[in-house]
Scaffold this active site. Sequence first.
Site: not given
Length: 118
Positions: A30, A91, A97-98, A104-105
């Site tokens: 998004i 991440n 920064g996760q 998820h990639l």
Amino acid sequence: MDCLFCRMVAGDVPATVVHETDRTLAFRDINPQAPTHVLVIPKAHHPTVATLASDDPDLLGAVIRAARQVAVQEGLATEDGVEPGYRLVTNTGPAAGQTVHHVHLHLLGGRDLGWPPG
């Protein structure tokens, strides 16, 4: 369930899905950081790539194969090669920064991504 991506898998949160298998889901980010920015996730909840690699290495392979299929579908790779190319980023942990704790990639492409990233 409090996980955003698990709610997307369940269909409770809308997503622009570009690829789906019985074990993976890929959808547009998004807040894209490149002309093509797709998130590729396992449908089963695993908080990080490290836990996924430990708990279900076959599923990790399925996520990477799904990312490759999306790259081909999006024109970032060919069936028999990698041209023009794409980047996969994951991440792991808050310092990296996760922000969503479901592995998820990030599949990024469609422009010269340069190096170093960030």
